[in-house]
Design a protein around this motif. Structure first.
Motif, PDB file in Angstrom:
ATOM      1  N   GLN A  37     -11.998   2.705  -4.564  1.00 11.01           N
ATOM      2  CA  GLN A  37     -11.258   3.462  -3.549  1.00 11.01           C
ATOM      3  C   GLN A  37     -10.092   2.639  -3.032  1.00 11.01           C
ATOM      4  O   GLN A  37     -10.248   1.451  -2.736  1.00 11.01           O
ATOM      5  N   LEU A  38      -8.939   3.272  -2.938  1.00 13.03           N
ATOM      6  CA  LEU A  38      -7.793   2.652  -2.282  1.00 13.03           C
ATOM      7  C   LEU A  38      -7.590   3.375  -0.959  1.00 13.03           C
ATOM      8  O   LEU A  38      -7.188   4.544  -0.934  1.00 13.03           O
ATOM      9  N   LEU A  39      -7.881   2.706   0.113  1.00 14.35           N
ATOM     10  CA  LEU A  39      -7.718   3.271   1.446  1.00 14.35           C
ATOM     11  C   LEU A  39      -6.317   2.903   1.935  1.00 14.35           C
ATOM     12  O   LEU A  39      -6.015   1.724   2.151  1.00 14.35           O
ATOM     13  N   PHE A  40      -5.455   3.917   2.065  1.00 16.30           N
ATOM     14  CA  PHE A  40      -4.047   3.673   2.380  1.00 16.30           C
ATOM     15  C   PHE A  40      -3.755   4.172   3.788  1.00 16.30           C
ATOM     16  O   PHE A  40      -3.796   5.371   4.063  1.00 16.30           O
ATOM     17  N   PHE A  41      -3.440   3.241   4.700  1.00 17.16           N
ATOM     18  CA  PHE A  41      -3.154   3.576   6.091  1.00 17.16           C
ATOM     19  C   PHE A  41      -1.659   3.839   6.252  1.00 17.16           C
ATOM     20  O   PHE A  41      -0.825   3.017   5.851  1.00 17.16           O
ATOM     21  N   LEU A  42      -1.328   4.971   6.854  1.00 19.28           N
ATOM     22  CA  LEU A  42       0.072   5.387   6.979  1.00 19.28           C
ATOM     23  C   LEU A  42       0.281   6.155   8.277  1.00 19.28           C
ATOM     24  O   LEU A  42      -0.671   6.389   9.037  1.00 19.28           O
ATOM     25  N   SER A  43       1.518   6.574   8.496  1.00 19.95           N
ATOM     26  CA  SER A  43       1.854   7.364   9.674  1.00 19.95           C
ATOM     27  C   SER A  43       2.996   8.312   9.331  1.00 19.95           C
ATOM     28  O   SER A  43       3.888   7.948   8.556  1.00 19.95           O
ATOM     29  N   PRO A  44       3.011   9.520   9.902  1.00 21.81           N
ATOM     30  CA  PRO A  44       4.116  10.457   9.663  1.00 21.81           C
ATOM     31  C   PRO A  44       5.463   9.939  10.148  1.00 21.81           C
ATOM     32  O   PRO A  44       6.506  10.404   9.696  1.00 21.81           O
ATOM     33  N   THR A  45       5.454   8.982  11.066  1.00 16.89           N
ATOM     34  CA  THR A  45       6.705   8.453  11.615  1.00 16.89           C
ATOM     35  C   THR A  45       7.121   7.130  10.970  1.00 16.89           C
ATOM     36  O   THR A  45       8.073   6.492  11.437  1.00 16.89           O
ATOM     37  N   CYS A  46       6.426   6.716   9.915  1.00 14.97           N
ATOM     38  CA  CYS A  46       6.708   5.439   9.251  1.00 14.97           C
ATOM     39  C   CYS A  46       7.610   5.675   8.039  1.00 14.97           C
ATOM     40  O   CYS A  46       7.166   6.268   7.055  1.00 14.97           O
ATOM     41  N   PRO A  47       8.882   5.230   8.069  1.00 12.74           N
ATOM     42  CA  PRO A  47       9.801   5.463   6.945  1.00 12.74           C
ATOM     43  C   PRO A  47       9.329   4.837   5.643  1.00 12.74           C
ATOM     44  O   PRO A  47       9.472   5.422   4.575  1.00 12.74           O
ATOM     45  N   VAL A  48       8.779   3.630   5.718  1.00 14.51           N
ATOM     46  CA  VAL A  48       8.311   2.953   4.506  1.00 14.51           C
ATOM     47  C   VAL A  48       7.141   3.711   3.895  1.00 14.51           C
ATOM     48  O   VAL A  48       7.025   3.826   2.672  1.00 14.51           O
ATOM     49  N   CYS A  49       6.279   4.244   4.755  1.00 14.66           N
ATOM     50  CA  CYS A  49       5.141   5.041   4.264  1.00 14.66           C
ATOM     51  C   CYS A  49       5.643   6.229   3.450  1.00 14.66           C
ATOM     52  O   CYS A  49       5.120   6.515   2.367  1.00 14.66           O
ATOM     53  N   LYS A  50       6.656   6.915   3.961  1.00 19.19           N
ATOM     54  CA  LYS A  50       7.209   8.082   3.266  1.00 19.19           C
ATOM     55  C   LYS A  50       7.838   7.677   1.932  1.00 19.19           C
ATOM     56  O   LYS A  50       7.733   8.395   0.939  1.00 19.19           O
ATOM     57  N   LYS A  51       8.480   6.515   1.912  1.00 18.98           N
ATOM     58  CA  LYS A  51       9.090   6.031   0.678  1.00 18.98           C
ATOM     59  C   LYS A  51       8.055   5.773  -0.399  1.00 18.98           C
ATOM     60  O   LYS A  51       8.326   5.938  -1.596  1.00 18.98           O
TER      61      LYS A  51
END
Length: 212
Positions: free
Chosen positions: A77-91
């Motif tokens: 499992q790859l647990l990937f923590f992100l946020s809708p307001t994080c530009p790098v996450c969207k990239k």
């Protein structure tokens, strides 16, 4: 005739100098390559350690599906923590989709965040992330001590935490897979161990030369 001989000697001298310069440049390029070797994911010394059993969670995702984190199974499992307001996450989202396809034989990706359901559900649908489970859990982030985003945690088939770190590129994401294959906590650890071994061998050779 004497002038021809002298010119030949000079020409061979120039060629020899060029060969020495090329050898010196090759060595410097090798040293430079080692110094600028691609960096793996930056591991934060917080939360569960690499090699320890991953915390086990059973949580509903945004679509109501029950998702278990840290259990034994056929896939890592790859647990990937992100946020809708994080530009790098969207990239990184297209990269995650690509990795999910190319590594599907052994890997399952789970997205994780916290906050209000409407915001995340809108982001989930707009970004076309329906193929991934998406967990909203403050406790999950606290347990893994997530302080910066985007952050990824790789858990193997036995439920053991194998690699983790901040992710800003595909190379850093794939460095987690490399760390798992090499059996190290991070690529940095592997490179540091290699450099240490080279230094040890160099010192040993120097000592033998002096003894000789």
């Amino acid at each position: 005739m004497d002038a021809l001989i002298i010119s030949n000697f000079l020409l061979w001298g120039v060629v020899l100098c060029l060969v020495l310069v090329i050898l010196a440049l090759s060595r410097q390029i090798g040293v430079l390559y080692e110094r600028v070797a691609p960096m793996g994911a930056l591991t934060m010394d917080k939360g569960p350690g690499v090699g320890e059993p991953a915390p086990r969670f059973e949580l509903p995702d945004l679509l109501g599906r029950r998702i278990v984190i840290g259990e034994r199974g056929q896939h890592s499992q790859l647990l990937f923590f992100l946020s809708p307001t994080c530009p790098v996450c969207k990239k990184l989202l297209p990269i995650l989709k690509s990795v999910a396809s190319t590594e599907s034989a052994w890997l399952r990706i789970v997205l994780a965040s916290d906050g209000e359901m409407p915001e995340h559900l809108a982001f989930y649908k707009q970004a076309g992330l329906e193929r991934f489970p998406y967990l909203l859990s403050t406790e999950l982030g606290m347990k893994f001590q997530i302080s910066k985003l985007p952050y990824a945690v790789l858990i193997d088939e036995t439920g053991t935490l194998r690699a983790k770190g901040l992710i800003n590129s595909r190379e850093q994401l794939e460095s987690l897979f490399t760390a798992k294959e090499l059996g190290v906590a991070s690529v940095q650890e592997f490179l540091a161990a290699g450099a240490l071994e080279e230094t040890r061998i160099s010192r040993k050779e120097s000592g033998n030369a002096l003894a000789g």
